[in-house]
Design an enzyme around this catalytic site. Structure first.
Site, short mmCIF file in Angstrom:
data_model
loop_
_atom_site.label_atom_id
_atom_site.label_comp_id
_atom_site.label_asym_id
_atom_site.label_seq_id
_atom_site.Cartn_x
_atom_site.Cartn_y
_atom_site.Cartn_z
CD GLU A 178 -2.44 1.29 2.80
OE1 GLU A 178 -1.86 1.89 3.73
OE2 GLU A 178 -3.51 0.69 2.95
CD1 TRP A 216 -10.20 4.12 12.41
CD2 TRP A 216 -8.95 4.90 14.08
NE1 TRP A 216 -8.96 3.56 12.29
CE2 TRP A 216 -8.16 4.04 13.30
CE3 TRP A 216 -8.38 5.52 15.19
CZ2 TRP A 216 -6.84 3.77 13.59
CZ3 TRP A 216 -7.05 5.26 15.48
CH2 TRP A 216 -6.30 4.39 14.68
CG ASP A 268 -9.59 0.66 2.26
OD1 ASP A 268 -9.78 1.88 2.32
OD2 ASP A 268 -8.81 0.04 2.99
NE ARG A 322 -8.88 6.54 10.64
CZ ARG A 322 -7.60 6.65 10.27
NH1 ARG A 322 -7.26 7.48 9.32
NH2 ARG A 322 -6.66 5.93 10.88
CB SER A 324 -2.41 -5.34 13.31
OG SER A 324 -1.85 -5.37 11.99
CG HIS A 365 -2.33 4.49 14.15
ND1 HIS A 365 -1.87 5.57 13.44
CD2 HIS A 365 -3.19 3.85 13.31
CE1 HIS A 365 -2.39 5.57 12.23
NE2 HIS A 365 -3.20 4.55 12.13
O1 SFD Z 1 -4.89 1.86 9.02
C1 SFD Z 1 -9.53 -6.25 28.16
N1 SFD Z 1 -4.99 -0.64 13.14
C2 SFD Z 1 -4.29 -1.01 11.99
N2 SFD Z 1 -3.18 -1.77 12.05
C3 SFD Z 1 -2.66 -2.32 10.89
O2 SFD Z 1 -1.65 -3.03 10.94
N3 SFD Z 1 -3.28 -2.10 9.68
C4 SFD Z 1 -4.39 -1.30 9.53
O3 SFD Z 1 -4.94 -1.12 8.45
C5 SFD Z 1 -4.79 -0.59 10.71
N4 SFD Z 1 -5.94 0.29 10.65
C6 SFD Z 1 -6.83 0.16 11.73
C7 SFD Z 1 -6.34 -0.24 13.01
C8 SFD Z 1 -7.24 -0.33 14.10
C9 SFD Z 1 -8.59 0.00 13.90
C10 SFD Z 1 -9.55 -0.10 15.03
C11 SFD Z 1 -9.07 0.39 12.59
C12 SFD Z 1 -8.18 0.47 11.50
C13 SFD Z 1 -10.51 0.69 12.34
C14 SFD Z 1 -4.30 -0.67 14.43
C15 SFD Z 1 -4.23 -2.04 15.11
O4 SFD Z 1 -5.48 -2.65 15.12
C16 SFD Z 1 -3.65 -1.87 16.51
O5 SFD Z 1 -2.41 -1.27 16.39
C17 SFD Z 1 -3.49 -3.17 17.30
O6 SFD Z 1 -4.64 -3.95 17.29
C18 SFD Z 1 -3.11 -2.84 18.76
O7 SFD Z 1 -2.96 -4.08 19.45
P1 SFD Z 1 -3.19 -4.21 21.04
O8 SFD Z 1 -2.97 -5.64 21.38
O9 SFD Z 1 -2.44 -3.17 21.74
O10 SFD Z 1 -4.75 -3.81 21.25
P2 SFD Z 1 -6.04 -4.66 20.80
O11 SFD Z 1 -5.75 -5.52 19.61
O12 SFD Z 1 -7.16 -3.66 20.68
O13 SFD Z 1 -6.32 -5.62 22.04
C19 SFD Z 1 -6.76 -5.17 23.30
C20 SFD Z 1 -7.35 -6.39 24.02
O14 SFD Z 1 -7.59 -6.09 25.40
C21 SFD Z 1 -8.88 -6.55 25.77
N5 SFD Z 1 -9.32 -5.75 26.92
N6 SFD Z 1 -9.52 -7.51 28.60
C22 SFD Z 1 -9.81 -7.70 29.92
N7 SFD Z 1 -10.14 -6.67 30.79
C23 SFD Z 1 -10.17 -5.39 30.35
N8 SFD Z 1 -10.46 -4.42 31.21
C24 SFD Z 1 -9.87 -5.13 28.98
N9 SFD Z 1 -9.82 -4.01 28.21
C25 SFD Z 1 -9.48 -4.40 26.96
C26 SFD Z 1 -9.72 -6.37 24.49
O15 SFD Z 1 -10.88 -7.16 24.51
C27 SFD Z 1 -8.70 -6.84 23.46
O16 SFD Z 1 -8.70 -8.25 23.35
S1 SFD Z 1 -5.52 1.88 10.24
O17 SFD Z 1 -6.71 2.64 10.25
O18 SFD Z 1 -4.64 2.21 11.32
P1 AMP Z 2 -4.45 5.58 8.38
O1 AMP Z 2 -5.41 5.07 7.38
O2 AMP Z 2 -4.49 7.05 8.59
O3 AMP Z 2 -4.55 4.84 9.66
O4 AMP Z 2 -2.98 5.30 7.84
C1 AMP Z 2 -2.58 4.00 7.52
C2 AMP Z 2 -1.08 4.03 7.27
O5 AMP Z 2 -0.79 4.90 6.18
C3 AMP Z 2 -0.26 4.53 8.43
O6 AMP Z 2 0.97 3.83 8.39
C4 AMP Z 2 -0.03 6.00 8.12
O7 AMP Z 2 1.13 6.47 8.72
C5 AMP Z 2 0.10 5.95 6.59
N1 AMP Z 2 -0.36 7.18 5.93
C6 AMP Z 2 -1.63 7.64 5.89
N2 AMP Z 2 -1.70 8.78 5.17
C7 AMP Z 2 -0.44 9.03 4.72
C8 AMP Z 2 0.18 10.06 3.91
N3 AMP Z 2 -0.56 11.07 3.43
N4 AMP Z 2 1.51 9.99 3.67
C9 AMP Z 2 2.26 8.97 4.18
N5 AMP Z 2 1.75 7.96 4.95
C10 AMP Z 2 0.43 8.01 5.21
#
Ligand code: SFD
Ligand code: AMP
Length: 625
Positions: free
Chosen positions: A126, A216, A350, A247, A434, A387
């Site tokens: 990507e 989000w 997506d 977003r 992730s 993030h």
């Molecule tokens: O682009 C209790 N993330 C993305 N990561 C990517 O690699 N690619 C993407 O495309 C990503 N996009 C994205 C992302 C997240 C979200 C929500 C969207 C889009 C819409 C980020 C990743 O998801 C993130 O970095 C990781 O998941 C973080 O991992 P971690 O392990 O820190 O958190 P978790 O997976 O949310 O797990 C938390 C756990 O804790 C539990 N929990 N359990 C018991 N008691 C309590 N009190 C608790 N509180 C929480 C939860 O149930 C869960 O199991 S993009 O948009 O960024």
């Molecule tokens: P996001 O959809 O904002 O969660 O971004 C997903 C991934 O793309 C993250 O690694 C961001 O850092 C990267 N990203 C988003 N927008 C841009 C941009 N305009 N230029 C460079 N990286 C970006």
């Protein structure tokens, strides 16, 4: 007191959370624990298959370094992250994750995750660090591996962790309750791994009324990691570094694929491209404003300046981007038609793989991205150290990479012996996403087993009086509701208690107005922070009167209680750092400039678990070995 059975569980390593970091810890720790005859137990508030941030799936893996292909080096990633966080990052931690993350991605593929393949072989990128996936079932795949390694008999699902059990300065376990049956849980462990995600809904969201739950990052990540490590007495870092994601408006669809894969532009309502028209502003944020990619907060900031000047709304020019790609095939009508179809599918996929509500909103409002652009907007603040935010616990680096000031025995161990953190729960190591969270979980899981083997801590005991006191505190909201519910004819209007949703609205309102939420154009100051802290104190007083009519509401009470501590850590740290370093995330009106002389450092904090007195401190930013 409500009649709950008390369940006591003894284990060697206790894993809190069932998300990406915890699934990584489970796989790795189970392997080494088996070799040493140790037991590993995992607790999640939900069902591991569909819990945490990846519950709905993802459409990309955002951290893949590509070391084996020689495309990038670990140093490249360290520099990228340092730059994106305006100079504030732990190189040793970022490097520790970057050298292992590809391994986690290869495991995901082996376990069945479909990663897009390019014609000539290799993955479809990507962006430089991001891979495209068909990730609707990503979490199910990763959870299956964790379950297979741990054994389902060692997994407690639908158990909400309320807080740590301490014996003086030592952590000896965790307590919580089932959200499905009347059971109070006491976990005793020789080491504890905390990865309960970040915090959402601390601030007033843009979504309201019927859409309130739309966000989000998931509303079920409610700051439990921050509360748990704070209440254990652990040092925390970067609590001021919230993340403001831009977003797709109202349904919170991510923008990464549009900017990186589809090379889309974002313009204001008059077609002006703020990233181009406002590039001079970047001079004010040297050296970080002058390198590529421009830091995420500065990308936000340039768009916000247009909005504040009345040039909104801001649009993602999806139609322009898709037509531009399809036009490369215009000489071959058949190929052109096929490409348009393919792009359309990718555009919808997506969101269908990750943020289904965005696809639903497109459908509900007759949007065809290949024909019509969509509004994007800066969302409310989130606390997500995995993030582009950085908040989390202050953890030890690896011995071979960390300078002495950053190493205290075991990777990812907090400043409380035997307590480990990863993913959103560990700070100053942004852009792990992730895959990096999973890899960091593996690093911490292995280190925690090594800690048990080498330090040989005794199996802790917890006396009955302590258990009864924790139980009474945990169940108090149920008792309060039972005691007073008949005082009025309407149970949600009662002078004797406050229900969790009303409590949350109070928290969100004060954070929005005093701590630089959407309503305050992300701007705060010394006087606003101080007033915010006054109101937080009043709110914490009222938390004594939280009431719950059911197990579900009991969980809501404790979620909002956890959010309150995340809020306080945030406001205290914004107050302490007297500069504006991350415009686009938050702006200090009284210190509108970046000040590298005084503030190119970490701001850390601790809270005394007994007195709840806070201490703020600076820590130097040091290069890795
Ligand atoms: O682009 C209790 N993330 C993305 N990561 C990517 O690699 N690619 C993407 O495309 C990503 N996009 C994205 C992302 C997240 C979200 C929500 C969207 C889009 C819409 C980020 C990743 O998801 C993130 O970095 C990781 O998941 C973080 O991992 P971690 O392990 O820190 O958190 P978790 O997976 O949310 O797990 C938390 C756990 O804790 C539990 N929990 N359990 C018991 N008691 C309590 N009190 C608790 N509180 C929480 C939860 O149930 C869960 O199991 S993009 O948009 O960024
Ligand atoms: P996001 O959809 O904002 O969660 O971004 C997903 C991934 O793309 C993250 O690694 C961001 O850092 C990267 N990203 C988003 N927008 C841009 C941009 N305009 N230029 C460079 N990286 C970006």
């Amino acid at each position: 007191m409500a009649n709950f059975e008390t369940v006591q569980v003894e284990t060697d390593l206790l894993i809190l959370g069932g998300g990406m970091a915890s699934c990584g810890a489970a796989v790795e720790a189970a392997y080494w624990a088996k070799k040493n005859g140790l037991k590993v137990t995992l607790v999640d508030k939900a069902a591991v298959d569909r819990s945490g941030a990846v519950a709905m799936g993802l459409s990309a893996i955002n951290q893949y370094v590509g070391l084996k292909d020689g495309d990038n080096t670990v140093d490249d990633y360290v520099n990228y992250v340092k730059q994106d966080l305006m100079g504030v990052a732990r190189d040793d931690l970022v490097a520790s994750i970057a050298r292992h993350v590809d391994g986690s991605v290869h495991l995901f593929e082996k376990w069945g995750l479909p990663i897009w393949k390019a014609e000539g072989g290799g993955y479809v990128h990507e962006g430089r660090w991001q891979l495209m996936i068909n990730g609707e079932s990503y979490k199910v795949i990763v959870a299956e591996a964790a379950k297979n390694h741990l054994g389902t008999e060692n997994i407690y699902e639908r158990v909400f962790i309320v807080g740590p059990i301490m014996n003086g300065a030592d952590i000896v376990g965790a307590y919580g309750f089932s959200v499905r049956e009347n059971k109070f849980y006491v976990f005793k462990a020789r080491a504890i791994f905390c990865a309960m995600g970040g915090a959402v809904h601390v601030f007033k969201p843009r979504s309201s009324g019927e859409g309130l739950g739309r966000a989000w990052y998931p509303p079920w990540n409610s700051g439990s990691s921050t509360y748990f490590t704070l209440k254990a007495g652990a040092e925390m870092t970067c609590q001021e570094v919230r993340f403001i994601p831009v977003r797709f408006k109202d349904a919170y669809g991510p923008v990464g694929a549009w900017f990186l894969l589809f090379k889309s532009r974002a313009t204001n309502a008059f077609g002006g491209e703020y990233m181009v028209e406002r590039r001079d502003e970047l001079e004010n944020w040297k050296p970080y404003g002058l390198v590529k990619p421009i830091p995420a907060n500065l990308r936000n900031y340039l768009g916000m300046l247009d909005v504040m000047e009345g040039k909104g709304p801001i649009y993602m020019r999806t139609e322009e981007a898709l037509q531009k790609i399809a036009n490369e095939y215009k000489d071959d009508p058949k190929a052109h038609k096929a490409k348009v179809k393919e792009l359309e599918a990718e555009a919808w996929e997506d969101f269908l793989d990750m943020t289904i509500s965005q696809a639903i909103l497109w459908a509900a409002s007759d949007v065809q991205p290949e024909e019509k652009s969509s509004e994007i907007a800066a969302a409310e603040p989130y606390f997500i150290g995995s993030h582009s935010g950085a908040s989390g616990a202050w953890v030890s680096g690896p011995e071979d990479l960390a300078p002495p000031e950053y190493f205290w025995g075991y990777e990812n161990m907090c400043t409380v012996k035997g307590l480990f953190a990863a993913g959103d729960a560990s700070g100053a190591s942004s852009h792990k996403f992730s895959s990096g969270s999973h890899a960091e979980g593996r690093i911490a899981g292995k280190a925690a087993v090594r800690y048990i083997v080498k330090e040989n801590p005794p199996m802790p005991t917890v006396d009955d009086a302590t258990i009864e006191a924790l139980k009474a505190k945990t169940l108090k909201p149920l008792d309060l509701f039972e005691e007073h519910k008949d005082f009025t004819s309407q149970t949600d209007v009662n002078p004797n208690y406050i229900l969790p949703k009303m409590y949350m609205f109070r928290l969100q309102k004060l954070m929005d107005e005093y701590a630089g939420g959407v309503g305050a154009q992300f701007t705060t100051s010394k006087v606003l922070c101080e007033r915010g802290l006054e109101l937080l104190d009043l709110l914490k007083e009222d938390s004594e009167n939280l009431a719950a009519s059911s197990l579900h509401e009991l969980m809501r009470c404790w979620e909002n209680y956890h959010r309150t501590y995340q809020a306080e850590a945030h406001v205290r740290t914004m107050l302490f750092r007297e500069e504006t370093r991350w415009p686009g995330y938050y702006f200090r009106a009284d210190f509108p400039k970046i000040d590298n002389d005084k503030w190119l450092c970490f701001v850390n904090c601790t809270m005394d678990p007994e007195t709840e007195e806070w201490t703020m401190l600076k820590r130097d930013i040091l290069p890795m070995k």
